[in-house]
Design an enzyme around this catalytic site. Structure first.
Site, PDB file in Angstrom:
ATOM      1  N   PHE A 145       0.952  -1.436   0.113  1.00 40.72           N
ATOM      2  CA  PHE A 145      -0.529   0.115  -0.026  1.00 40.72           C
ATOM      3  C   PHE A 145       1.258   0.793  -0.090  1.00 40.72           C
ATOM      4  O   PHE A 145       0.412   2.460  -0.509  1.00 40.72           O
ATOM      5  CB  PHE A 145      -1.187   0.164   1.020  1.00 40.72           C
ATOM      6  CG  PHE A 145      -2.332  -0.907   1.184  1.00 40.72           C
ATOM      7  CD1 PHE A 145      -2.343  -1.118  -0.470  1.00 40.72           C
ATOM      8  CD2 PHE A 145      -2.115  -2.107   1.982  1.00 40.72           C
ATOM      9  CE1 PHE A 145      -3.744  -2.253  -0.276  1.00 40.72           C
ATOM     10  CE2 PHE A 145      -2.883  -3.008   1.393  1.00 40.72           C
ATOM     11  CZ  PHE A 145      -3.896  -2.687   0.644  1.00 40.72           C
ATOM     12  N   TYR A 146       1.788   1.350   0.216  1.00 37.67           N
ATOM     13  CA  TYR A 146       3.137   2.526   0.507  1.00 37.67           C
ATOM     14  C   TYR A 146       3.280   2.589  -1.355  1.00 37.67           C
ATOM     15  O   TYR A 146       3.233   3.839  -2.029  1.00 37.67           O
ATOM     16  CB  TYR A 146       4.344   2.136   0.998  1.00 37.67           C
ATOM     17  CG  TYR A 146       5.456   3.107   0.510  1.00 37.67           C
ATOM     18  CD1 TYR A 146       5.723   4.341   1.092  1.00 37.67           C
ATOM     19  CD2 TYR A 146       6.727   2.595  -0.410  1.00 37.67           C
ATOM     20  CE1 TYR A 146       7.080   4.903   1.173  1.00 37.67           C
ATOM     21  CE2 TYR A 146       7.085   3.346  -0.572  1.00 37.67           C
ATOM     22  CZ  TYR A 146       7.035   4.629  -0.409  1.00 37.67           C
ATOM     23  OH  TYR A 146       8.425   5.844   0.297  1.00 37.67           O
ATOM     24  N   ALA A 147       3.471   1.321  -2.158  1.00 34.71           N
ATOM     25  CA  ALA A 147       3.838   1.165  -3.426  1.00 34.71           C
ATOM     26  C   ALA A 147       2.543   1.604  -4.045  1.00 34.71           C
ATOM     27  O   ALA A 147       2.195   2.706  -5.252  1.00 34.71           O
ATOM     28  CB  ALA A 147       4.230  -0.001  -4.503  1.00 34.71           C
ATOM     29  N   SER A 149       0.134   4.350  -2.737  1.00 38.71           N
ATOM     30  CA  SER A 149       0.312   5.322  -2.691  1.00 38.71           C
ATOM     31  C   SER A 149       0.883   6.216  -3.124  1.00 38.71           C
ATOM     32  O   SER A 149       0.737   7.374  -4.071  1.00 38.71           O
ATOM     33  CB  SER A 149       0.080   5.924  -1.657  1.00 38.71           C
ATOM     34  OG  SER A 149       1.229   5.539  -0.888  1.00 38.71           O
TER      35      SER A 149
END
Length: 242
Positions: A145-147, A149
């Protein structure tokens, strides 16, 4: 940067702090917005800048940071939307709360910061905005979910650019690779054991300066250890037509 006023979110440590110091050395005036009051105040004292306590996930805090900048210096020339966090969960340990916590800072915080700064930039008729994305926003990452975002931030910069160009406002995204920041400190040895190089935050700060100064807009830049900052060519996929 001489005489320019720059607001940096997440400016109390890592890439943000390196950028603040670089711009100060270049003769600029810097405003640091961050949740870490102790580190933010210490850095502001060191560079003769202004610290504004702010949680970028709160729209009102973003507005307050922008207003405080204009009240202190009478203008706002550059904005570095840098605040970000590692992903708080993945698919194996997913919770709505952890997922939202990730996007609240990494995506919502940039959108709120962008919205807040547009009023003074439009009034002045110029301004440059750097959005801190990531190499993970161009390829992928185990930090799911970092990727997610960061992919969104690349799309935001490319899509917002045409809408802001008429007002004299430029917006570009910077996608660093692995950077030697506090967020990666627990993984530093493991990454180096795998033969991966970590960029110095000062090198990324230099890339931020290049992005803000470049006359282009809607561009996506990369910077990695041992490599100069460079623009990634955009891939245009035409819409289907009869």
């Amino acid at each position: 940067m001489t005489g320019a006023v720059t607001l940096i979110t997440g400016g109390a440590s890592g890439i943000g702090a390196a950028t603040a110091r670089r711009f100060h050395r270049a003769g600029g005036r810097v405003v640091i917005a961050d949740r870490d009051t102790a580190a933010g105040e210490a850095l502001a004292t060191e560079i003769g800048g202004l610290f504004v306590p702010a949680d970028v996930g709160d729209p009102e805090d973003n507005t307050h940071a922008v207003n405080a900048t204009v009240e202190a210096f009478g203008r706002l020339d550059n904005v570095v939307l840098n605040a970000g966090v590692p992903g708080r969960c993945g698919l194996h340990d997913f919770t709505v709360e952890a997922y939202r916590d990730t996007l609240r800072t990494n995506l919502d915080g940039v959108v709120y910061g962008l919205h807040a700064c547009l009023t003074p930039l439009r009034r002045q008729g110029h301004g440059s905005i750097a959005v801190m994305a990531s190499i993970a926003g161009l390829s992928g990452s185990p930090d799911l979910f970092y990727a997610t975002s960061k992919h969104a931030l690349v799309g935001l910069a490319r899509s917002a650019a045409p809408a802001l160009a008429a007002a004299g406002i430029r917006i570009n995204a910077l996608c660093p690779g692995l950077v030697d920041t506090p967020a990666l400190a627990p993984h530093r040895r493991a990454l180096r054991d795998r033969g991966l190089r970590l960029a110095d935050p000062d090198a990324v700060a230099a890339a931020v300066e290049a992005v803000l100064a470049d006359p282009g807009t809607g561009q996506v830049w990369t910077v990695q250890a041992g490599q100069p900052a460079a623009v990634v060519p955009a891939t245009e996929v035409p819409l289907a037509a009869d």
